[in-house]
Write a protein that holds these residues in place. Structure first.
Motif, mmCIF file in Angstrom:
data_model
loop_
_atom_site.group_PDB
_atom_site.id
_atom_site.type_symbol
_atom_site.label_atom_id
_atom_site.label_comp_id
_atom_site.label_asym_id
_atom_site.label_seq_id
_atom_site.Cartn_x
_atom_site.Cartn_y
_atom_site.Cartn_z
ATOM 1 N N ASN A 18 62.192 35.029 -24.046
ATOM 2 C CA ASN A 18 61.740 35.020 -25.438
ATOM 3 C C ASN A 18 61.427 33.596 -25.897
ATOM 4 O O ASN A 18 60.393 33.338 -26.515
ATOM 5 C CB ASN A 18 62.799 35.652 -26.332
ATOM 6 N N LEU B 145 64.093 32.885 -10.931
ATOM 7 C CA LEU B 145 64.579 31.789 -11.781
ATOM 8 C C LEU B 145 65.994 31.345 -11.417
ATOM 9 O O LEU B 145 66.326 30.174 -11.532
ATOM 10 C CB LEU B 145 64.541 32.210 -13.256
ATOM 11 N N MET C 144 56.839 34.841 -14.720
ATOM 12 C CA MET C 144 56.212 36.004 -15.362
ATOM 13 C C MET C 144 54.849 36.276 -14.737
ATOM 14 O O MET C 144 54.463 37.427 -14.528
ATOM 15 C CB MET C 144 56.046 35.754 -16.862
ATOM 16 N N ILE D 103 70.786 46.446 -18.879
ATOM 17 C CA ILE D 103 69.706 45.896 -19.697
ATOM 18 C C ILE D 103 69.576 46.647 -21.032
ATOM 19 O O ILE D 103 69.231 46.057 -22.044
ATOM 20 C CB ILE D 103 68.352 45.810 -18.947
ATOM 21 N N THR E 27 61.766 51.989 -18.633
ATOM 22 C CA THR E 27 63.028 51.333 -18.257
ATOM 23 C C THR E 27 63.010 50.951 -16.779
ATOM 24 O O THR E 27 63.525 49.891 -16.420
ATOM 25 C CB THR E 27 64.262 52.207 -18.566
ATOM 26 N N SER E 28 62.385 51.755 -15.938
ATOM 27 C CA SER E 28 62.376 51.362 -14.531
ATOM 28 C C SER E 28 61.516 50.105 -14.329
ATOM 29 O O SER E 28 61.858 49.233 -13.537
ATOM 30 C CB SER E 28 61.964 52.530 -13.637
ATOM 31 N N LEU F 233 62.516 38.524 -11.998
ATOM 32 C CA LEU F 233 62.593 37.260 -12.739
ATOM 33 C C LEU F 233 63.891 36.524 -12.422
ATOM 34 O O LEU F 233 63.892 35.304 -12.220
ATOM 35 C CB LEU F 233 62.516 37.516 -14.251
ATOM 36 N N LEU F 234 64.981 37.261 -12.371
ATOM 37 C CA LEU F 234 66.261 36.623 -12.045
ATOM 38 C C LEU F 234 66.223 36.027 -10.646
ATOM 39 O O LEU F 234 66.705 34.916 -10.417
ATOM 40 C CB LEU F 234 67.413 37.634 -12.140
ATOM 41 N N LEU G 172 61.191 47.780 -16.593
ATOM 42 C CA LEU G 172 62.000 46.693 -17.151
ATOM 43 C C LEU G 172 63.045 46.218 -16.141
ATOM 44 O O LEU G 172 63.272 45.023 -15.981
ATOM 45 C CB LEU G 172 62.711 47.152 -18.429
ATOM 46 N N VAL G 173 63.691 47.172 -15.467
ATOM 47 C CA VAL G 173 64.717 46.807 -14.486
ATOM 48 C C VAL G 173 64.092 46.010 -13.350
ATOM 49 O O VAL G 173 64.555 44.913 -13.010
ATOM 50 C CB VAL G 173 65.426 48.070 -13.929
ATOM 51 N N TYR H 3 58.001 31.745 -24.913
ATOM 52 C CA TYR H 3 56.738 32.044 -25.595
ATOM 53 C C TYR H 3 56.804 31.817 -27.103
ATOM 54 O O TYR H 3 55.789 31.923 -27.784
ATOM 55 C CB TYR H 3 56.305 33.490 -25.291
ATOM 56 N N ARG I 88 62.834 42.531 -14.477
ATOM 57 C CA ARG I 88 63.891 41.564 -14.774
ATOM 58 C C ARG I 88 64.638 41.145 -13.521
ATOM 59 O O ARG I 88 65.066 39.993 -13.413
ATOM 60 C CB ARG I 88 64.817 42.124 -15.841
ATOM 61 N N MET I 89 64.805 42.031 -12.561
ATOM 62 C CA MET I 89 65.454 41.618 -11.314
ATOM 63 C C MET I 89 64.576 40.603 -10.589
ATOM 64 O O MET I 89 65.076 39.626 -10.037
ATOM 65 C CB MET I 89 65.733 42.831 -10.417
ATOM 66 N N LEU J 279 68.734 35.598 -19.530
ATOM 67 C CA LEU J 279 67.338 35.768 -19.117
ATOM 68 C C LEU J 279 66.477 36.216 -20.303
ATOM 69 O O LEU J 279 65.394 35.689 -20.545
ATOM 70 C CB LEU J 279 67.227 36.792 -17.982
ATOM 71 N N ARG K 33 65.852 33.398 -22.538
ATOM 72 C CA ARG K 33 64.986 32.392 -21.940
ATOM 73 C C ARG K 33 63.521 32.841 -21.974
ATOM 74 O O ARG K 33 62.625 32.048 -22.277
ATOM 75 C CB ARG K 33 65.457 32.169 -20.501
ATOM 76 N N ARG L 19 74.245 37.190 -17.564
ATOM 77 C CA ARG L 19 73.031 36.673 -16.909
ATOM 78 C C ARG L 19 71.782 37.328 -17.490
ATOM 79 O O ARG L 19 70.768 36.670 -17.715
ATOM 80 C CB ARG L 19 73.070 36.962 -15.407
ATOM 81 N N HIS L 20 71.872 38.632 -17.700
ATOM 82 C CA HIS L 20 70.700 39.327 -18.253
ATOM 83 C C HIS L 20 70.440 38.916 -19.696
ATOM 84 O O HIS L 20 69.299 38.840 -20.126
ATOM 85 C CB HIS L 20 70.858 40.843 -18.120
ATOM 86 N N LEU M 88 61.054 41.976 -24.417
ATOM 87 C CA LEU M 88 61.766 40.700 -24.540
ATOM 88 C C LEU M 88 61.024 39.681 -25.399
ATOM 89 O O LEU M 88 61.637 38.894 -26.101
ATOM 90 C CB LEU M 88 62.028 40.088 -23.164
ATOM 91 N N MET N 263 63.910 56.390 -7.922
ATOM 92 C CA MET N 263 64.309 55.249 -8.761
ATOM 93 C C MET N 263 65.541 55.601 -9.571
ATOM 94 O O MET N 263 65.815 55.056 -10.606
ATOM 95 C CB MET N 263 63.081 54.893 -9.618
#
Lengths: 229, 164
Positions: free
Chosen positions: A53, B159, B109, A13, B145-146, B155-156, B148-149, A56, B152-153, A48, A51, A44-45, B124, A1
């Protein structure tokens, strides 16, 4: 990763989340200024994050169900009594971001509701309005709808101007037990109106989920005269 | 003692918000808040005054949620055939209603794996720092963090309709 692409994303991020160290942030912002594609990705991030936040955020404004407040406050029943510091109900309401109130907390025996055996029980002026008031009567503590549930229990909505509270309470073992409580501010005209016309949506939702038959004025008076049995 | 209870009451809106991210519907969410508060009160001597109560209670909620998910899975395996007959209509209708009411964000989500959803929710939605969120989840910061990445990817992609 830890591919370079993932590291790049982690950097983006972290920037959006305000987690970059000052030196890294300065370097990253310089890169963004020189690289519109990177700047677009950051945007974009950021969108997101806002959005998610925002999706909820409305939960914070909802009424906290009284049973949760009762659970949180119930430990006081087991422990020693609260230190006798009386706080007006309106102040407690204001201190909660949500504007919803209850539980005994710092109010051993003050306020319109007390926590007894995990239930929020009406007392004082509120209890007597629920027991004797009729929807047609004006007053500072007013009763709105009265319903009879499928298990033949009476429930009534109330609005209390002095306590700035509205809610739904049901008759149970000779007491009025609150099912829903929310803060409520009387409008200028509401002293002259009967309750119900400005019942808060949380209370109406509680009425809907309860089901049951609303009583008309004749049935309401008859139930009151029989002592809600 | 009394001070802790008062602080817990003040945290209830945020606990409900986090629970709403985790649980499938409103009833499950409030049940989760209730078991979180009960656990916190039982173990209140483990909370160190001066540390963050929100992080401590979020960790309790995370554990309560994991326990609850496990027992739900177990119950599901054991009782599914019988329960389905009785409840499927009701659950189906309730779930549909919940889906209709949920925003696109909530739906996206809900499709994330639990661990990514938790990471995204803490940072968030609840605004925790990476350090605090990693402590709540009891994982190293790199793991956070991994998650989160990846979260979020996903979700993008959901959406915005792509994976860029």
């Amino acid at each position: 990763m830890t591919s370079p692409k993932d590291d790049r994303l982690a950097m983006i991020i972290a920037h959006v989340d305000g987690e970059l160290q000052p030196a890294d942030r300065t370097r990253f912002e310089a890169e963004m200024a020189a690289d519109p594609a990177l700047a677009a990705q950051v945007a974009r991030h950021r969108a997101l994050a806002q959005r998610v936040n925002g999706a909820y955020a409305p939960v914070l404004d909802e009424g906290v169900p009284p049973q949760l407040l009762a659970v949180a406050a119930a430990a006081n029943d087991r422990g020693r009594p609260a230190a006798g510091r009386l706080i007006p109900w309106a102040a407690v309401a204001a201190s909660l971001v949500v504007g919803v109130v209850a539980g005994r907390m710092a109010l051993p025996d003050a306020g319109p509701l007390v926590s007894r055996d995990g239930a929020l029980v009406a007392r004082g002026q509120l209890a007597s309005a629920l027991s004797t008031g009729l929807a047609s009567q004006p007053g500072v503590v007013k009763v709105g709808l009265t319903l009879k549930t499928a298990d033949r229990r009476y429930c009534r909505t109330f609005q209390s101007a002095p306590d700035k509270l509205a809610g739904l309470a049901c008759r149970q073992d000779g007491r009025w037990v609150a099912r829903t409580v929310t803060t409520w501010t009387p409008s200028a005209q509401s002293a002259y109106r009967t309750a119900g016309s400005d019942t808060p949506p949380e209370v109406l939702a509680a009425v809907d989920s309860l089901g049951g038959q609303p009583l008309d004025a004749v049935a309401e008076r008859a139930a009151r005269d029989k002592g809600w049995r | 003692m009394h001070g802790l209870q008062r602080q817990i009451v003040e945290l209830l809106p945020r606990l409900r918000r986090l629970a709403r991210v985790l649980a499938r519907d409103l009833t499950d969410a409030d049940d989760l808040v209730q078991s979180t508060v009960e656990r916190a009160l039982i173990h209140q001597d483990q909370w160190r005054p001066g540390t963050r109560l929100d992080s401590w209670m979020f960790r309790i909620m995370k554990n309560a949620w994991i326990d609850e998910s496990r027992s739900r899975t177990r119950r599901g395996k054991v009782f599914a055939p019988e329960e389905q007959g009785d409840n499927i209509g009701l659950d189906g209708a309730a779930a549909m209603e919940a889906r209709l009411a949920a925003s696109d964000v909530e739906k996206a989500m809900a499709r994330l794996p639990d661990e990514q959803r938790l990471a995204v929710a803490l940072v968030l939605v609840e605004g925790l720092s990476y350090k605090q969120a990693a402590e709540v989840l009891e994982v190293p910061q790199g793991t956070l963090t991994s998650r989160l990445v990846r979260g979020r990817m996903a979700l993008l992609a959901e959406l915005d309709g792509d994976a860029a």
